[in-house]
Design an enzyme around this catalytic site. Structure first.
Site, short mmCIF file in Angstrom:
data_model
loop_
_atom_site.label_atom_id
_atom_site.label_comp_id
_atom_site.label_asym_id
_atom_site.label_seq_id
_atom_site.Cartn_x
_atom_site.Cartn_y
_atom_site.Cartn_z
N PHE A 12 -54.85 -45.61 -45.62
CA PHE A 12 -54.76 -46.33 -44.35
C PHE A 12 -54.79 -45.35 -43.16
O PHE A 12 -55.76 -45.32 -42.39
CB PHE A 12 -53.50 -47.18 -44.38
CG PHE A 12 -53.10 -47.80 -43.08
CD1 PHE A 12 -54.00 -48.52 -42.32
CD2 PHE A 12 -51.78 -47.71 -42.63
CE1 PHE A 12 -53.62 -49.12 -41.12
CE2 PHE A 12 -51.39 -48.30 -41.44
CZ PHE A 12 -52.31 -48.99 -40.68
N ILE A 61 -54.50 -33.59 -55.14
CA ILE A 61 -53.85 -32.48 -54.44
C ILE A 61 -53.03 -31.61 -55.40
O ILE A 61 -52.63 -30.51 -55.05
CB ILE A 61 -52.94 -32.96 -53.27
CG1 ILE A 61 -51.89 -33.96 -53.75
CG2 ILE A 61 -53.78 -33.54 -52.14
CD1 ILE A 61 -50.81 -34.25 -52.70
N THR A 124 -42.32 -39.19 -42.28
CA THR A 124 -41.86 -40.52 -41.89
C THR A 124 -40.45 -40.50 -41.30
O THR A 124 -39.64 -39.63 -41.65
CB THR A 124 -41.86 -41.44 -43.14
OG1 THR A 124 -41.11 -42.61 -42.88
CG2 THR A 124 -41.23 -40.77 -44.34
N ASP A 125 -40.15 -41.50 -40.47
CA ASP A 125 -38.79 -41.64 -39.92
C ASP A 125 -37.77 -41.99 -41.01
O ASP A 125 -36.57 -41.86 -40.80
CB ASP A 125 -38.75 -42.67 -38.79
CG ASP A 125 -39.11 -44.09 -39.22
OD1 ASP A 125 -39.57 -44.29 -40.37
OD2 ASP A 125 -38.94 -45.02 -38.39
N GLU A 126 -38.27 -42.44 -42.18
CA GLU A 126 -37.33 -42.87 -43.23
C GLU A 126 -36.51 -41.69 -43.76
O GLU A 126 -35.49 -41.90 -44.40
CB GLU A 126 -38.09 -43.58 -44.35
CG GLU A 126 -38.82 -44.81 -43.83
CD GLU A 126 -39.27 -45.77 -44.90
OE1 GLU A 126 -38.65 -45.80 -45.97
OE2 GLU A 126 -40.26 -46.48 -44.65
N TYR A 148 -38.68 -42.91 -52.30
CA TYR A 148 -39.82 -42.57 -51.43
C TYR A 148 -39.37 -41.64 -50.31
O TYR A 148 -39.94 -40.56 -50.09
CB TYR A 148 -40.45 -43.83 -50.83
CG TYR A 148 -41.33 -43.55 -49.63
CD1 TYR A 148 -42.54 -42.87 -49.77
CD2 TYR A 148 -40.95 -43.93 -48.34
CE1 TYR A 148 -43.34 -42.57 -48.66
CE2 TYR A 148 -41.74 -43.65 -47.23
CZ TYR A 148 -42.93 -42.97 -47.40
OH TYR A 148 -43.72 -42.67 -46.30
N LYS A 152 -40.24 -37.63 -49.49
CA LYS A 152 -40.83 -37.15 -48.24
C LYS A 152 -39.90 -36.11 -47.59
O LYS A 152 -40.37 -35.09 -47.07
CB LYS A 152 -41.07 -38.32 -47.27
CG LYS A 152 -42.11 -39.32 -47.71
CD LYS A 152 -43.51 -38.75 -47.88
CE LYS A 152 -44.13 -38.34 -46.56
NZ LYS A 152 -45.57 -37.95 -46.77
N ASN A 177 -42.93 -47.17 -38.55
CA ASN A 177 -43.81 -48.04 -39.36
C ASN A 177 -45.13 -48.31 -38.66
O ASN A 177 -45.14 -48.80 -37.53
CB ASN A 177 -43.13 -49.39 -39.59
CG ASN A 177 -42.13 -49.34 -40.71
OD1 ASN A 177 -41.40 -48.35 -40.87
ND2 ASN A 177 -42.06 -50.39 -41.50
N ASN A 178 -46.22 -48.04 -39.35
CA ASN A 178 -47.54 -48.26 -38.77
C ASN A 178 -48.09 -49.63 -39.12
O ASN A 178 -47.77 -50.19 -40.17
CB ASN A 178 -48.52 -47.23 -39.34
CG ASN A 178 -48.35 -45.84 -38.76
OD1 ASN A 178 -49.31 -45.21 -38.36
ND2 ASN A 178 -47.12 -45.34 -38.71
N ARG A 212 -37.12 -52.40 -37.67
CA ARG A 212 -38.08 -51.30 -37.75
C ARG A 212 -38.78 -51.14 -36.41
O ARG A 212 -38.94 -52.10 -35.66
CB ARG A 212 -39.15 -51.58 -38.83
CG ARG A 212 -38.58 -51.79 -40.24
CD ARG A 212 -38.00 -50.52 -40.84
NE ARG A 212 -37.48 -50.70 -42.17
CZ ARG A 212 -36.18 -50.89 -42.48
NH1 ARG A 212 -35.26 -50.93 -41.53
NH2 ARG A 212 -35.81 -51.01 -43.74
#
Ligand code: NAD
Length: 340
Positions: A12, A61, A124-126, A148, A152, A177-178, A212
Protein backbone atom coordinates in the site's frame (compact mmCIF):
# COMPACT_ATOMS: atom_id res chain seq x y z
CA UNK A 1 19.35 11.60 -4.96
CA UNK A 2 19.77 9.46 -8.08
CA UNK A 3 19.14 5.82 -7.32
CA UNK A 4 16.67 4.41 -4.84
CA UNK A 5 15.87 0.94 -3.53
CA UNK A 6 12.30 0.72 -2.22
CA UNK A 7 11.47 -2.44 -0.29
CA UNK A 8 7.82 -3.45 -0.09
CA UNK A 9 7.03 -1.24 -3.08
CA UNK A 10 4.15 -3.46 -4.18
CA UNK A 11 2.32 -2.86 -0.91
CA UNK A 12 0.00 0.00 0.00
CA UNK A 13 2.40 2.73 1.15
CA UNK A 14 5.37 1.61 -0.91
CA UNK A 15 3.49 1.72 -4.21
CA UNK A 16 2.18 5.23 -3.52
CA UNK A 17 5.71 6.31 -2.64
CA UNK A 18 7.25 4.88 -5.84
CA UNK A 19 4.61 6.56 -8.02
CA UNK A 20 5.28 9.84 -6.24
CA UNK A 21 9.07 9.71 -6.62
CA UNK A 22 8.89 8.90 -10.34
CA UNK A 23 7.56 12.45 -10.86
CA UNK A 24 11.07 13.79 -10.33
CA UNK A 25 13.48 13.96 -13.24
CA UNK A 26 16.46 13.83 -10.87
CA UNK A 27 15.63 10.16 -10.14
CA UNK A 28 17.61 7.92 -12.48
CA UNK A 29 16.49 4.55 -11.13
CA UNK A 30 14.03 3.13 -8.61
CA UNK A 31 14.19 -0.56 -7.88
CA UNK A 32 11.32 -2.16 -6.01
CA UNK A 33 12.24 -5.25 -4.00
CA UNK A 34 9.09 -7.09 -2.95
CA UNK A 35 8.39 -10.72 -2.06
CA UNK A 36 4.75 -10.39 -3.22
CA UNK A 37 3.32 -11.93 -0.07
CA UNK A 38 -0.49 -12.03 0.26
CA UNK A 39 -0.22 -8.24 0.91
CA UNK A 40 1.86 -7.30 -2.14
CA UNK A 41 0.38 -6.76 -5.60
CA UNK A 42 2.38 -5.66 -8.62
CA UNK A 43 -0.82 -4.00 -9.97
CA UNK A 44 -0.49 -1.45 -7.15
CA UNK A 45 2.41 0.06 -9.10
CA UNK A 46 0.16 0.59 -12.15
CA UNK A 47 1.63 3.02 -14.65
CA UNK A 48 4.99 2.98 -12.85
CA UNK A 49 5.72 -0.12 -14.94
CA UNK A 50 5.61 2.08 -18.04
CA UNK A 51 8.51 4.16 -16.72
CA UNK A 52 11.86 2.75 -17.85
CA UNK A 53 13.51 4.05 -14.64
CA UNK A 54 11.44 1.64 -12.54
CA UNK A 55 12.70 -1.91 -12.06
CA UNK A 56 10.84 -4.62 -10.21
CA UNK A 57 12.62 -7.45 -8.42
CA UNK A 58 10.52 -10.18 -6.87
CA UNK A 59 12.62 -11.19 -3.88
CA UNK A 60 12.88 -11.39 -0.13
CA UNK A 61 14.56 -8.83 2.11
CA UNK A 62 15.87 -11.84 4.06
CA UNK A 63 17.89 -12.97 1.02
CA UNK A 64 21.31 -11.50 1.83
CA UNK A 65 22.72 -12.13 -1.68
CA UNK A 66 19.87 -10.36 -3.47
CA UNK A 67 19.92 -7.48 -1.02
CA UNK A 68 23.70 -7.10 -1.25
CA UNK A 69 23.58 -7.13 -5.05
CA UNK A 70 20.90 -4.42 -5.09
CA UNK A 71 22.53 -2.23 -2.47
CA UNK A 72 25.69 -2.14 -4.60
CA UNK A 73 23.63 -0.35 -7.28
CA UNK A 74 21.62 2.16 -5.22
CA UNK A 75 22.59 5.09 -3.04
CA UNK A 76 19.31 5.55 -1.10
CA UNK A 77 17.01 3.03 0.61
CA UNK A 78 13.42 3.46 1.75
CA UNK A 79 12.40 0.37 3.68
CA UNK A 80 8.64 -0.32 3.73
CA UNK A 81 8.65 -4.14 3.51
CA UNK A 82 7.06 -5.69 6.58
CA UNK A 83 4.33 -7.87 7.90
CA UNK A 84 1.90 -5.07 8.69
CA UNK A 85 -1.39 -6.44 9.99
CA UNK A 86 -1.84 -6.34 13.78
CA UNK A 87 -4.49 -9.06 13.91
CA UNK A 88 -2.31 -11.54 12.04
CA UNK A 89 0.53 -10.88 14.48
CA UNK A 90 -1.69 -12.12 17.31
CA UNK A 91 -1.42 -15.67 16.04
CA UNK A 92 1.74 -15.76 13.91
CA UNK A 93 4.24 -13.59 15.73
CA UNK A 94 7.15 -15.59 14.37
CA UNK A 95 6.68 -14.34 10.78
CA UNK A 96 6.52 -10.78 12.07
CA UNK A 97 9.75 -11.10 14.01
CA UNK A 98 11.53 -12.80 11.12
CA UNK A 99 10.49 -10.34 8.41
CA UNK A 100 10.38 -7.15 10.41
CA UNK A 101 13.47 -7.62 12.57
CA UNK A 102 15.77 -10.02 10.70
CA UNK A 103 14.72 -8.63 7.33
CA UNK A 104 15.61 -5.11 8.48
CA UNK A 105 18.92 -6.37 9.87
CA UNK A 106 19.73 -8.05 6.53
CA UNK A 107 19.18 -4.75 4.71
CA UNK A 108 21.21 -2.80 7.25
CA UNK A 109 24.14 -5.23 6.94
CA UNK A 110 24.17 -4.72 3.18
CA UNK A 111 23.82 -0.93 3.59
CA UNK A 112 26.79 -0.99 5.93
CA UNK A 113 28.91 -3.05 3.51
CA UNK A 114 27.98 -1.09 0.41
CA UNK A 115 27.71 2.37 1.95
CA UNK A 116 24.48 4.28 1.26
CA UNK A 117 23.76 8.00 1.40
CA UNK A 118 20.50 7.56 3.39
CA UNK A 119 18.49 4.64 4.79
CA UNK A 120 14.91 5.55 5.73
CA UNK A 121 13.27 2.94 7.93
CA UNK A 122 9.47 3.25 7.85
CA UNK A 123 7.88 2.59 11.24
CA UNK A 124 4.70 3.27 13.18
CA UNK A 125 3.22 5.21 16.11
CA UNK A 126 2.18 1.84 17.58
CA UNK A 127 5.71 1.44 18.97
CA UNK A 128 4.86 4.09 21.61
CA UNK A 129 1.93 2.02 22.89
CA UNK A 130 -1.31 3.50 24.23
CA UNK A 131 -1.51 7.03 25.67
CA UNK A 132 -4.66 8.00 27.55
CA UNK A 133 -3.66 11.68 27.48
CA UNK A 134 -1.02 13.82 25.79
CA UNK A 135 1.06 12.94 22.74
CA UNK A 136 4.31 11.02 22.23
CA UNK A 137 7.24 12.91 20.78
CA UNK A 138 10.23 11.08 19.34
CA UNK A 139 11.93 10.77 22.75
CA UNK A 140 8.94 8.99 24.34
CA UNK A 141 9.61 5.46 25.65
CA UNK A 142 8.74 2.52 23.40
CA UNK A 143 5.94 0.50 24.99
CA UNK A 144 4.50 -1.73 22.27
CA UNK A 145 1.71 -4.04 23.38
CA UNK A 146 1.11 -6.40 20.42
CA UNK A 147 3.60 -8.57 18.48
CA UNK A 148 3.34 -6.36 15.36
CA UNK A 149 4.24 -3.22 17.31
CA UNK A 150 6.96 -5.07 19.25
CA UNK A 151 8.53 -6.29 16.00
CA UNK A 152 8.52 -2.74 14.61
CA UNK A 153 9.98 -1.32 17.85
CA UNK A 154 12.70 -3.99 17.76
CA UNK A 155 13.50 -3.14 14.14
CA UNK A 156 13.67 0.57 15.03
CA UNK A 157 16.20 -0.21 17.77
CA UNK A 158 18.27 -2.41 15.48
CA UNK A 159 18.22 0.30 12.77
CA UNK A 160 19.36 2.96 15.23
CA UNK A 161 22.08 0.65 16.57
CA UNK A 162 23.53 0.46 13.04
CA UNK A 163 23.72 4.25 13.01
CA UNK A 164 25.47 4.44 16.38
CA UNK A 165 27.74 1.43 15.88
CA UNK A 166 28.62 1.55 12.20
CA UNK A 167 27.56 5.02 11.08
CA UNK A 168 24.87 3.77 8.65
CA UNK A 169 22.92 7.01 7.90
CA UNK A 170 19.57 5.79 9.23
CA UNK A 171 16.46 7.94 9.67
CA UNK A 172 13.25 6.49 11.12
CA UNK A 173 9.73 7.68 10.33
CA UNK A 174 6.84 6.77 12.63
CA UNK A 175 3.42 7.49 11.19
CA UNK A 176 -0.12 7.13 12.42
CA UNK A 177 -2.86 5.08 10.67
CA UNK A 178 -2.87 5.57 6.91
CA UNK A 179 -5.83 5.48 4.56
CA UNK A 180 -6.24 5.90 0.81
CA UNK A 181 -6.84 3.93 -2.39
CA UNK A 182 -5.38 0.43 -2.88
CA UNK A 183 -5.04 -0.56 0.78
CA UNK A 184 -5.51 -4.28 1.44
CA UNK A 185 -9.11 -4.96 2.58
CA UNK A 186 -7.93 -6.55 5.84
CA UNK A 187 -7.38 -3.04 7.31
CA UNK A 188 -10.31 -1.30 8.98
CA UNK A 189 -11.25 1.36 6.39
CA UNK A 190 -11.15 -0.87 3.28
CA UNK A 191 -12.61 -3.78 5.25
CA UNK A 192 -15.62 -1.72 6.33
CA UNK A 193 -16.02 -0.04 2.95
CA UNK A 194 -15.92 -3.29 0.97
CA UNK A 195 -18.36 -4.99 3.33
CA UNK A 196 -20.77 -2.04 3.33
CA UNK A 197 -20.64 -1.80 -0.46
CA UNK A 198 -21.54 -5.53 -0.52
CA UNK A 199 -24.45 -4.97 1.88
CA UNK A 200 -22.65 -6.96 4.64
CA UNK A 201 -22.48 -6.04 8.33
CA UNK A 202 -19.34 -4.59 9.94
CA UNK A 203 -18.05 -5.31 13.43
CA UNK A 204 -16.84 -2.89 16.07
CA UNK A 205 -14.57 -4.07 18.88
CA UNK A 206 -15.78 -3.34 22.39
CA UNK A 207 -17.84 -0.14 22.31
CA UNK A 208 -15.94 1.30 19.35
CA UNK A 209 -14.01 3.52 21.73
CA UNK A 210 -10.44 3.10 20.39
CA UNK A 211 -8.97 6.35 19.10
CA UNK A 212 -6.62 6.55 16.12
CA UNK A 213 -5.07 9.44 14.23
CA UNK A 214 -5.83 9.25 10.48
CA UNK A 215 -3.27 10.22 7.88
CA UNK A 216 -3.79 10.20 4.12
CA UNK A 217 -1.21 8.02 2.37
CA UNK A 218 -0.17 11.03 0.21
CA UNK A 219 0.68 13.01 3.33
CA UNK A 220 2.71 10.15 4.77
CA UNK A 221 4.60 9.79 1.49
CA UNK A 222 5.29 13.55 1.50
CA UNK A 223 6.65 13.25 5.05
CA UNK A 224 8.82 10.25 4.16
CA UNK A 225 10.16 12.10 1.11
CA UNK A 226 11.01 15.09 3.31
CA UNK A 227 12.92 12.83 5.71
CA UNK A 228 14.69 11.17 2.77
CA UNK A 229 15.81 14.56 1.47
CA UNK A 230 16.34 16.58 4.65
CA UNK A 231 16.26 14.28 7.69
CA UNK A 232 19.38 14.10 9.85
CA UNK A 233 20.96 10.65 10.17
CA UNK A 234 20.35 9.12 13.58
CA UNK A 235 17.01 10.94 14.01
CA UNK A 236 13.42 9.75 14.35
CA UNK A 237 10.52 11.74 12.83
CA UNK A 238 6.86 11.32 13.74
CA UNK A 239 4.35 11.82 10.89
CA UNK A 240 0.74 12.53 11.87
CA UNK A 241 -2.46 13.72 10.24
CA UNK A 242 -5.07 16.17 11.43
CA UNK A 243 -7.93 13.82 12.31
CA UNK A 244 -8.39 11.86 15.54
CA UNK A 245 -11.44 9.59 15.59
CA UNK A 246 -12.75 6.73 17.69
CA UNK A 247 -13.55 3.62 15.66
CA UNK A 248 -17.24 4.36 16.24
CA UNK A 249 -16.85 7.90 14.88
CA UNK A 250 -14.93 6.56 11.89
CA UNK A 251 -17.68 4.00 11.29
CA UNK A 252 -20.26 6.81 11.29
CA UNK A 253 -18.32 8.58 8.53
CA UNK A 254 -18.08 5.39 6.46
CA UNK A 255 -21.78 4.58 6.89
CA UNK A 256 -22.65 8.05 5.67
CA UNK A 257 -20.39 7.90 2.60
CA UNK A 258 -21.48 4.35 1.70
CA UNK A 259 -25.17 5.20 2.22
CA UNK A 260 -25.61 2.56 4.97
CA UNK A 261 -27.23 2.72 8.42
CA UNK A 262 -26.24 1.73 11.96
CA UNK A 263 -28.28 -1.48 11.56
CA UNK A 264 -25.26 -2.72 9.57
CA UNK A 265 -23.04 -2.50 12.68
CA UNK A 266 -22.44 -5.38 15.13
CA UNK A 267 -20.53 -5.07 18.39
CA UNK A 268 -18.10 -7.86 19.30
CA UNK A 269 -15.85 -8.43 22.33
CA UNK A 270 -12.70 -6.38 22.31
CA UNK A 271 -9.58 -7.64 20.58
CA UNK A 272 -6.54 -8.79 22.55
CA UNK A 273 -4.45 -5.81 23.71
CA UNK A 274 -6.47 -3.29 21.69
CA UNK A 275 -4.72 -0.04 22.59
CA UNK A 276 -7.20 2.63 23.69
CA UNK A 277 -5.53 5.61 22.05
CA UNK A 278 -2.46 6.55 20.02
CA UNK A 279 -1.33 10.16 19.77
CA UNK A 280 1.88 11.72 18.46
CA UNK A 281 3.53 15.10 18.45
CA UNK A 282 4.95 15.66 14.94
CA UNK A 283 6.30 19.20 15.46
CA UNK A 284 9.87 17.98 14.75
CA UNK A 285 8.97 17.20 11.13
CA UNK A 286 6.79 20.32 10.93
CA UNK A 287 9.97 22.31 11.67
CA UNK A 288 11.40 20.84 8.43
CA UNK A 289 8.30 22.02 6.54
CA UNK A 290 5.86 19.10 6.87
CA UNK A 291 2.12 19.82 7.03
CA UNK A 292 -0.58 17.27 6.20
CA UNK A 293 -2.36 18.70 3.15
CA UNK A 294 -5.22 16.26 2.52
CA UNK A 295 -8.69 17.08 3.91
CA UNK A 296 -10.00 14.02 5.77
CA UNK A 297 -13.59 14.11 4.47
CA UNK A 298 -12.50 14.58 0.86
CA UNK A 299 -9.75 11.96 1.19
CA UNK A 300 -12.15 9.44 2.68
CA UNK A 301 -14.77 10.03 -0.02
CA UNK A 302 -12.14 9.62 -2.72
CA UNK A 303 -10.98 6.38 -1.04
CA UNK A 304 -14.51 4.94 -0.89
CA UNK A 305 -14.98 5.95 -4.51
CA UNK A 306 -11.86 3.97 -5.51
CA UNK A 307 -13.25 0.80 -3.87
CA UNK A 308 -16.64 1.43 -5.49
CA UNK A 309 -15.02 1.66 -8.94
CA UNK A 310 -12.55 -1.23 -8.53
CA UNK A 311 -14.35 -4.30 -7.20
CA UNK A 312 -12.19 -6.52 -9.44
CA UNK A 313 -9.11 -5.38 -7.47
CA UNK A 314 -10.34 -6.03 -3.94
CA UNK A 315 -13.01 -8.72 -4.22
CA UNK A 316 -10.50 -11.61 -4.63
CA UNK A 317 -8.55 -10.31 -1.61
CA UNK A 318 -11.62 -10.24 0.62
CA UNK A 319 -12.10 -14.01 0.42
CA UNK A 320 -9.32 -15.09 2.80
CA UNK A 321 -10.61 -14.50 6.34
CA UNK A 322 -8.28 -14.66 9.30
CA UNK A 323 -8.43 -17.50 11.77
CA UNK A 324 -10.43 -16.40 14.80
CA UNK A 325 -8.25 -15.03 17.59
CA UNK A 326 -9.74 -15.42 21.04
CA UNK A 327 -10.96 -12.38 22.89
CA UNK A 328 -9.25 -11.32 26.10
CA UNK A 329 -12.65 -11.03 27.77
CA UNK A 330 -14.59 -13.94 26.37
CA UNK A 331 -13.96 -17.60 25.78
CA UNK A 332 -16.09 -17.28 22.66
CA UNK A 333 -14.29 -17.58 19.36
CA UNK A 334 -14.76 -14.47 17.21
CA UNK A 335 -16.26 -15.42 13.88
CA UNK A 336 -16.69 -11.96 12.36
CA UNK A 337 -13.88 -10.44 10.25
CA UNK A 338 -11.28 -8.64 12.33
CA UNK A 339 -9.27 -5.55 11.56
CA UNK A 340 -6.31 -3.56 12.77
P1 NAD B 1 1.51 -3.68 3.20
O1 NAD B 1 1.21 -4.91 3.99
O2 NAD B 1 0.46 -3.10 2.31
O3 NAD B 1 2.80 -3.91 2.29
C1 NAD B 1 3.91 -4.62 2.75
C2 NAD B 1 4.72 -5.03 1.51
O4 NAD B 1 5.91 -5.69 1.96
C3 NAD B 1 3.97 -6.01 0.61
O5 NAD B 1 4.08 -5.60 -0.74
C4 NAD B 1 4.70 -7.32 0.84
O6 NAD B 1 4.68 -8.19 -0.29
C5 NAD B 1 6.09 -6.85 1.17
N1 NAD B 1 6.87 -7.82 1.96
C6 NAD B 1 6.47 -8.46 3.08
N2 NAD B 1 7.44 -9.29 3.52
C7 NAD B 1 8.49 -9.14 2.64
C8 NAD B 1 9.78 -9.71 2.55
N3 NAD B 1 10.22 -10.61 3.46
N4 NAD B 1 10.60 -9.32 1.55
C9 NAD B 1 10.18 -8.41 0.63
N5 NAD B 1 8.95 -7.86 0.66
C10 NAD B 1 8.12 -8.21 1.65
O7 NAD B 1 1.99 -2.62 4.27
P2 NAD B 1 1.83 -1.04 4.27
O8 NAD B 1 0.55 -0.71 4.93
O9 NAD B 1 2.14 -0.52 2.94
O10 NAD B 1 2.99 -0.64 5.28
C11 NAD B 1 4.31 -0.42 4.80
C12 NAD B 1 5.22 -0.08 5.97
O11 NAD B 1 4.69 1.05 6.67
C13 NAD B 1 5.33 -1.19 7.01
O12 NAD B 1 6.67 -1.23 7.46
C14 NAD B 1 4.39 -0.75 8.13
O13 NAD B 1 4.85 -1.24 9.37
C15 NAD B 1 4.54 0.76 8.04
N6 NAD B 1 3.36 1.52 8.51
C16 NAD B 1 2.14 1.33 7.93
C17 NAD B 1 1.06 2.09 8.37
C18 NAD B 1 -0.31 1.96 7.75
O14 NAD B 1 -1.26 2.55 8.27
N7 NAD B 1 -0.47 1.22 6.66
C19 NAD B 1 1.22 3.01 9.43
C20 NAD B 1 2.48 3.16 9.99
C21 NAD B 1 3.55 2.42 9.51
Amino acid sequence: MRTLLVTGGAGFLGSHFVRRLLRYEEIARITVLDALTYAGHAENLGEAFLDSRMHFVEGDILDADVVDHLLAQHDHVVHFAAESHVDRSLYEASTFLTTNVQGTRTLLDAARRRGVAKFVHVSTDEVYGPLLTGAADESAPLRPTVPYAASKAASDLVAMSYFHTYGVPVCITRSSNNYGPRQHPEKIIPLFVTRLLNGQPVTLHGRGQHVRNWLHVDDNCAGIELVLRSGSPGEVYNIGGGTDLSSKELTGELLRICGSGWDQVRYIPDRLANDQRYAMDWSKLAALGYQPARDFQAGLEETVDWYRRNPDRWAPLSRSPLPSPRSAHSAQSLQEPQHA
